[in-house]
Design a protein around this motif. Structure first.
Motif, PDB file in Angstrom:
ATOM      1  N   MET A   1       0.829  -1.215   0.000  1.00 27.40           N
ATOM      2  CA  MET A   1       0.000   0.000   0.000  1.00 27.40           C
ATOM      3  C   MET A   1       0.862   1.264   0.000  1.00 27.40           C
ATOM      4  O   MET A   1       0.536   2.242  -0.649  1.00 27.40           O
ATOM      5  N   LEU A   2       1.972   1.178   0.763  1.00 22.67           N
ATOM      6  CA  LEU A   2       2.870   2.339   0.819  1.00 22.67           C
ATOM      7  C   LEU A   2       3.352   2.685  -0.589  1.00 22.67           C
ATOM      8  O   LEU A   2       3.388   3.847  -0.991  1.00 22.67           O
TER       9      LEU A   2
ATOM     10  N   TYR B   1      -4.886  -0.286   5.658  1.00 23.76           N
ATOM     11  CA  TYR B   1      -3.433  -0.225   5.818  1.00 23.76           C
ATOM     12  C   TYR B   1      -3.057   0.393   7.163  1.00 23.76           C
ATOM     13  O   TYR B   1      -2.177  -0.104   7.866  1.00 23.76           O
TER      14      TYR B   1
ATOM     15  N   ARG C   1       4.097   5.849  10.194  1.00 22.38           N
ATOM     16  CA  ARG C   1       3.626   5.644   8.814  1.00 22.38           C
ATOM     17  C   ARG C   1       3.526   6.978   8.082  1.00 22.38           C
ATOM     18  O   ARG C   1       3.817   7.053   6.891  1.00 22.38           O
TER      19      ARG C   1
ATOM     20  N   ARG D   1       1.832   2.017  -3.404  1.00 17.81           N
ATOM     21  CA  ARG D   1       0.726   2.604  -4.182  1.00 17.81           C
ATOM     22  C   ARG D   1       0.574   4.083  -3.844  1.00 17.81           C
ATOM     23  O   ARG D   1       0.349   4.919  -4.720  1.00 17.81           O
ATOM     24  N   MET D   2       0.675   4.391  -2.549  1.00 23.01           N
ATOM     25  CA  MET D   2       0.524   5.783  -2.138  1.00 23.01           C
ATOM     26  C   MET D   2       1.666   6.639  -2.688  1.00 23.01           C
ATOM     27  O   MET D   2       1.437   7.752  -3.169  1.00 23.01           O
TER      28      MET D   2
ATOM     29  N   HIS E   1       1.121  12.653  -8.844  1.00 21.08           N
ATOM     30  CA  HIS E   1       0.301  13.826  -8.580  1.00 21.08           C
ATOM     31  C   HIS E   1       1.150  15.085  -8.419  1.00 21.08           C
ATOM     32  O   HIS E   1       0.746  16.181  -8.818  1.00 21.08           O
TER      33      HIS E   1
ATOM     34  N   GLY F   1       1.224   7.118  -6.472  1.00 19.13           N
ATOM     35  CA  GLY F   1       0.167   8.092  -6.750  1.00 19.13           C
ATOM     36  C   GLY F   1       0.606   9.499  -6.383  1.00 19.13           C
ATOM     37  O   GLY F   1       0.396  10.452  -7.138  1.00 19.13           O
ATOM     38  N   SER F   2       1.232   9.611  -5.221  1.00 18.34           N
ATOM     39  CA  SER F   2       1.657  10.930  -4.742  1.00 18.34           C
ATOM     40  C   SER F   2       2.703  11.527  -5.677  1.00 18.34           C
ATOM     41  O   SER F   2       2.659  12.710  -6.011  1.00 18.34           O
TER      42      SER F   2
ATOM     43  N   TYR G   1      -5.112  11.315  -5.303  1.00 18.82           N
ATOM     44  CA  TYR G   1      -4.323  10.518  -6.249  1.00 18.82           C
ATOM     45  C   TYR G   1      -4.500   9.021  -6.061  1.00 18.82           C
ATOM     46  O   TYR G   1      -3.825   8.235  -6.708  1.00 18.82           O
ATOM     47  N   LEU G   2      -5.402   8.630  -5.161  1.00 15.45           N
ATOM     48  CA  LEU G   2      -5.691   7.202  -4.983  1.00 15.45           C
ATOM     49  C   LEU G   2      -7.068   6.886  -5.557  1.00 15.45           C
ATOM     50  O   LEU G   2      -7.982   7.717  -5.483  1.00 15.45           O
TER      51      LEU G   2
END
Lengths: 374, 232
Positions: free
Chosen positions: A1-2, B110, A293, A4-5, A12, A8-9, B98-99
């Motif tokens: 997940m990290l 998560y 996190r 993916r973030m 962006h 995306g970040s 952005y997700l």
């Protein structure tokens, strides 16, 4: 997940991160160039300085220097000097045999030299006319020429005890030193006049000091030539080491300034990101994100900027170093094997350090902002 | 009496030591109860939600959620408690731009424990967004974004769902859809605290409290809870 973030970040905020990465790339390029230059700058600068004279004198063991050369007596066998070619730090040497001769009826210091070797080590000497090329040509000091009333092309008679030779003045030399009052003749001429065939009284050695001290080089020479004493010319060595140290310091300061500017750029980008992502950070905290996190997200940004900037910077720095090597030293610089890991570590470390304060700001954001609609 | 999921005693919040945003509120919310909170702007509704949501700490009073006194928890324990027990629905949705819808739901997983894509997919299908999983928030309507927000609030099966003006930014059709979802959550046994200005939303609650100047000025039981109890 990290991941993916982060993906995306980064997509962006690609423009902002791109600018920060570019800043870091420039800083890393300087670091990479300087690491590679610094690795080679010692030997390259030393090589340049070697054109400006000897830094070690070889004398027969037990001999002492006189104004004109060595005290007459036991000499050095010329053929033994071939051993110097086996010492990597020795980039050149010029043997000589000095005697006080009768020149045009006046006593004058006459030095027998190997002109090709001497010329290679005496780049700053000013010669009017030309360097001697034939076995019967001599180089006359400007002061001696003035007092003797001689000019290039004139003939000159040199006698020592019962021996006599006549030579042609090929050129006049001006060094600002003792040579201005001497006559330099081919070594075999001096050996014949002195009756010491195959002997020399003094050898000027030009040695590179990068990587080892002059004393160590002198020790290596004495180890190969046991009948010879090698005297380092300390003022030369210290001046050389000082020049190299100053060049390195200058390069390090430039790198520090550029990296500092890069750190400011990364820090301001990260701080702007924290301000812009205030609601997002508040949301993450409201959803129960642990501080580590949230910190990981921003530190990963820093690592990403540092790593990409570091990699790009390393490649760019290699190019810059190669260009400087060609333009300044007229030599191809060898890449330093430590260049990549050190550049990456420095770029990532600087980017991470620049991220610490913004991360602290992010961690201080109150999750209640999310409900207050701030 | 039914067991309480929220029990507040003398709950007070002062800002700068003087301004009373909340002044000694006593409140109990039973498991499975829907509590509506209404009142004018500045009456303390959001402050109450912040405190119950463990997003802020009270200046005085006690607050027990699911039996734990959250006023005694450290900051780290409060964060842990929040992710385990509280689901949040916001007026402005607060989705990460952005997700995708799916990733926004997985984000809550998560932070809670481990992201589980299949589970997040089911949550979105449950709110009718099975076809919009991979759309970014900007590609979704307001109603769809709010449904993603609801799926995210539900994904970790919290004891309590807090909603702040959940239909405030929606048109009539989407408001109906969100209200239906809140009814479904209630019917499924979730305890809900919904802050609203909209009487239509307030009417859906089992019980309604009115706040003014940080105090509960009126309380209205609209319908008995399952088992016939009317909780005060």
């Amino acid at each position: 997940m990290l991941w993916r973030m982060l993906r995306g970040s980064w997509r962006h905020r690609r423009v902002r991160l791109g600018v920060a990465t570019l800043s870091m790339l420039l800083g890393a390029a300087m670091t990479s160039a300087l690491i590679n230059l610094s690795f080679d700058v010692g030997s390259q600068t030393g090589r340049e300085l070697r054109a400006y004279g000897a830094n070690i004198l070889l004398l027969p063991r037990g001999a002492s220097l006189t104004p004109g050369g060595t005290r007459e007596g036991r000499g050095i066998r010329e053929r033994d000097l071939a051993a110097l070619d086996g010492i990597p730090a020795v980039v050149g040497y010029a043997p000589s045999l000095y005697l006080v001769a009768d020149v045009q009826g006046r006593p004058l210091a006459a030095g027998g030299v190997v002109f090709e070797r001497l010329q290679a080590m005496s780049a700053w000497w000013r010669v009017t006319g030309s360097w001697p090329a034939a076995p019967d040509e001599a180089l006359l000091g400007v002061s001696a020429a003035r007092s003797l009333g001689l000019a290039p092309g004139d003939r000159i008679a040199i006698g020592y005890h019962d021996a006599k030779r006549e030579l042609v003045v090929a050129g006049l030399v001006e060094t600002g030193g003792a040579e201005d009052n001497q006559v330099l003749v081919p070594l075999p001429v001096a050996q014949a006049l002195a009756g010491q065939p195959g002997q020399v009284g003094l050898v000027q050695v030009s040695a590179l000091v990068a990587g080892q001290s002059l004393v160590e080089v002198a020790g290596a020479i004495e180890a190969r030539l046991p009948d010879i004493q090698a005297r380092p010319l300390r003022q030369f060595a210290q001046a050389e080491e000082s020049v190299v140290a100053k060049v390195r310091l200058l390069l390090a300061l430039v790198a520090a300034v550029v990296l500092g500017v890069a750190a400011l750029a990364v820090g301001s980008t990260m701080f702007t990101a924290v301000v812009e992502r205030r609601a997002e950070i508040g949301l993450m905290k409201a959803l129960g994100a642990a501080e580590r996190r949230v910190a990981a997200l921003f530190l990963a940004d820093g690592i990403g900027v540092g790593a990409i900037g570091g990699l790009g910077g390393y490649a760019a720095g290699l190019g810059v170093a190669a260009l400087i090597g060609q333009q300044v030293f007229h030599a191809t610089l060898q890449p330093n094997p430590l260049g990549l890991p050190v550049t990456l570590a420095v770029a990532t470390g600087v980017a991470l350090a620049a991220s610490i304060w913004p991360v602290r700001q992010a961690l201080a954001i109150d999750p209640a902002v999310i409900l207050r609609g701030e | 009496m039914m067991s309480a999921v929220v029990r507040a005693e003398g709950l007070t919040k002062r800002y700068n030591g003087r301004v009373h945003a909340l002044a000694g509120v006593d409140l109990t919310v039973a498991r499975g109860e829907w509590l509506g909170v209404m009142g004018p702007s500045g009456s303390g509704k959001t402050t109450l939600l912040n405190l119950i949501g463990c997003l802020d700490r009270p200046s005085a009073g006690r607050l027990l959620i699911a039996g734990d006194d959250v006023t005694t928890l450290s900051q780290a324990e409060l964060v842990r408690f929040r992710r385990n027990h509280i689901g949040l629905i916001f007026q402005q949705f607060h989705l990460i731009p952005y997700l995708t819808a799916l990733e926004n739901v997985m984000l809550a997983q998560y932070f809670h424990s481990l992201a589980d894509e299949a589970e997040a997919r089911v949550a979105l299908e449950r709110v009718g967004l099975g076809e919009r999983l991979h759309h970014l928030p900007a590609q979704l309507s307001g109603g769809e974004q709010q449904r993603v927000c609801i799926a995210r609030a539900l994904i970790n099966q919290p004891s309590l769902i807090l909603a702040d003006e959940p239909t405030g930014n929606l048109d009539q059709a989407n408001e109906e859809r969100v209200m239906d979802l809140l009814r479904e959550l209630h019917a499924a046994g979730h305890a809900l605290i919904v802050v609203t200005h909209d009487p239509a939303i307030g009417d859906l609650a089992d019980r309604l409290i009115y706040l003014d100047h940080g105090r509960v000025v009126r309380e209205q039981g609209l319908r008995p809870l399952a088992g016939g109890a009317l909780v005060r």
